[in-house]
Design a protein around this motif. Sequence first.
Motif, PDB file in Angstrom:
ATOM      1  N   GLY A  12      14.371  16.658  -0.699  1.00 27.78           N
ATOM      2  CA  GLY A  12      13.360  15.461  -0.542  1.00 27.78           C
ATOM      3  C   GLY A  12      12.878  14.700  -1.748  1.00 27.78           C
ATOM      4  N   LEU A  13      12.519  15.557  -2.547  1.00 22.58           N
ATOM      5  CA  LEU A  13      12.023  15.044  -4.023  1.00 22.58           C
ATOM      6  C   LEU A  13      13.082  14.105  -4.596  1.00 22.58           C
ATOM      7  N   VAL A  14      14.130  14.894  -4.704  1.00 21.96           N
ATOM      8  CA  VAL A  14      15.301  13.866  -5.556  1.00 21.96           C
ATOM      9  C   VAL A  14      15.821  12.723  -4.308  1.00 21.96           C
ATOM     10  N   LEU A  15      15.824  12.813  -3.232  1.00 21.09           N
ATOM     11  CA  LEU A  15      15.992  11.675  -2.331  1.00 21.09           C
ATOM     12  C   LEU A  15      14.879  10.559  -2.565  1.00 21.09           C
ATOM     13  N   GLY A  16      14.004  10.886  -2.775  1.00 25.99           N
ATOM     14  CA  GLY A  16      12.807   9.877  -3.230  1.00 25.99           C
ATOM     15  C   GLY A  16      13.039   9.160  -4.468  1.00 25.99           C
ATOM     16  N   LYS A  17      13.013   9.839  -5.511  1.00 23.64           N
ATOM     17  CA  LYS A  17      13.553   9.446  -6.720  1.00 23.64           C
ATOM     18  C   LYS A  17      14.866   8.358  -6.669  1.00 23.64           C
ATOM     19  N   ARG A  54      12.454  -7.291   1.474  1.00 22.52           N
ATOM     20  CA  ARG A  54      11.780  -6.805   2.868  1.00 22.52           C
ATOM     21  C   ARG A  54      10.422  -7.455   3.083  1.00 22.52           C
ATOM     22  N   ALA A  55       9.513  -7.534   2.197  1.00 27.13           N
ATOM     23  CA  ALA A  55       8.241  -7.971   2.139  1.00 27.13           C
ATOM     24  C   ALA A  55       8.423  -9.593   2.341  1.00 27.13           C
ATOM     25  N   GLN A  56       9.452 -10.172   1.688  1.00 22.13           N
ATOM     26  CA  GLN A  56       9.378 -11.712   1.677  1.00 22.13           C
ATOM     27  C   GLN A  56       9.845 -12.099   3.255  1.00 22.13           C
ATOM     28  N   HIS A 101       0.737  -1.241   0.092  1.00 21.53           N
ATOM     29  CA  HIS A 101      -0.044  -0.033   0.068  1.00 21.53           C
ATOM     30  C   HIS A 101       0.830   1.145  -0.082  1.00 21.53           C
ATOM     31  N   GLY A 102       1.715   1.141  -0.912  1.00 20.45           N
ATOM     32  CA  GLY A 102       2.851   2.409  -0.705  1.00 20.45           C
ATOM     33  C   GLY A 102       3.723   2.644   0.640  1.00 20.45           C
ATOM     34  N   ARG A 103       3.799   1.673   1.433  1.00 15.86           N
ATOM     35  CA  ARG A 103       4.360   1.840   2.692  1.00 15.86           C
ATOM     36  C   ARG A 103       6.012   1.334   2.449  1.00 15.86           C
ATOM     37  N   THR A 104       6.612   2.232   1.742  1.00 15.98           N
ATOM     38  CA  THR A 104       8.027   1.679   1.419  1.00 15.98           C
ATOM     39  C   THR A 104       9.036   3.028   1.958  1.00 15.98           C
ATOM     40  N   VAL A 105      10.353   2.533   1.959  1.00 19.85           N
ATOM     41  CA  VAL A 105      11.145   3.478   2.362  1.00 19.85           C
ATOM     42  C   VAL A 105      11.173   4.680   1.632  1.00 19.85           C
ATOM     43  N   ALA A 106      11.136   4.485   0.217  1.00 22.37           N
ATOM     44  CA  ALA A 106      11.383   5.917  -0.497  1.00 22.37           C
ATOM     45  C   ALA A 106      10.047   6.719  -0.293  1.00 22.37           C
ATOM     46  N   ALA A 107       8.948   6.149  -0.150  1.00 26.69           N
ATOM     47  CA  ALA A 107       7.577   7.028   0.034  1.00 26.69           C
ATOM     48  C   ALA A 107       7.519   7.466   1.134  1.00 26.69           C
ATOM     49  N   GLY A 118      15.801   0.790  -5.742  1.00 26.73           N
ATOM     50  CA  GLY A 118      14.862  -0.398  -5.458  1.00 26.73           C
ATOM     51  C   GLY A 118      14.139  -0.523  -4.263  1.00 26.73           C
ATOM     52  N   HIS A 119      14.029   0.677  -3.566  1.00 25.56           N
ATOM     53  CA  HIS A 119      13.331   0.908  -2.314  1.00 25.56           C
ATOM     54  C   HIS A 119      11.757   1.229  -2.470  1.00 25.56           C
ATOM     55  N   GLY A 120      11.458   1.623  -3.625  1.00 28.82           N
ATOM     56  CA  GLY A 120      10.334   2.087  -3.946  1.00 28.82           C
ATOM     57  C   GLY A 120       9.012   1.154  -4.311  1.00 28.82           C
ATOM     58  N   GLN A 121       7.978   1.313  -4.635  1.00 33.41           N
ATOM     59  CA  GLN A 121       6.980   0.221  -5.015  1.00 33.41           C
ATOM     60  C   GLN A 121       7.489  -0.800  -6.032  1.00 33.41           C
ATOM     61  N   GLY A 122       7.425  -2.036  -5.778  1.00 29.00           N
ATOM     62  CA  GLY A 122       7.925  -3.114  -6.600  1.00 29.00           C
ATOM     63  C   GLY A 122       9.285  -3.210  -6.843  1.00 29.00           C
TER      64      GLY A 122
END
Length: 101
Positions: free
Chosen positions: A72-77, A94-96, A30-36, A83-87
């Motif tokens: 912050g926007l650059v950090l998120g991208k 981490r999900a596994q 549900h978007g709960r990722t490190v990047a988000a 590989g810390h974003g959705q998918g």
Amino acid sequence: MADHSLAHRAQNPTRTETIHLPPTTPPTNHGRTVAAWATTWSVVFGGVVAALGVAFVLVWLFWTGMALIGAGLVLGKVLQLLGHGQGGAATLARAQRRGGH
């Protein structure tokens, strides 16, 4: 005049569209990722700093807050590309480890 009575609607059911489901199930995080989270909190913090700059009429503090938002926007991208974003690979690993959720 169109007949919108209950009897008319019961005798003439409306047609609905066919539902086309996606080929695969979307991720369950549900978007709960490190990047988000990193993007959200850095933008919130930058917004608070910029708002304080406006409230205290300090132009340099306002622009510092705006720079923090941009960083912050650059950090998120960057985190998403690592590989810390959705998918992403790190998010899936981490999900596994946590049992899929």
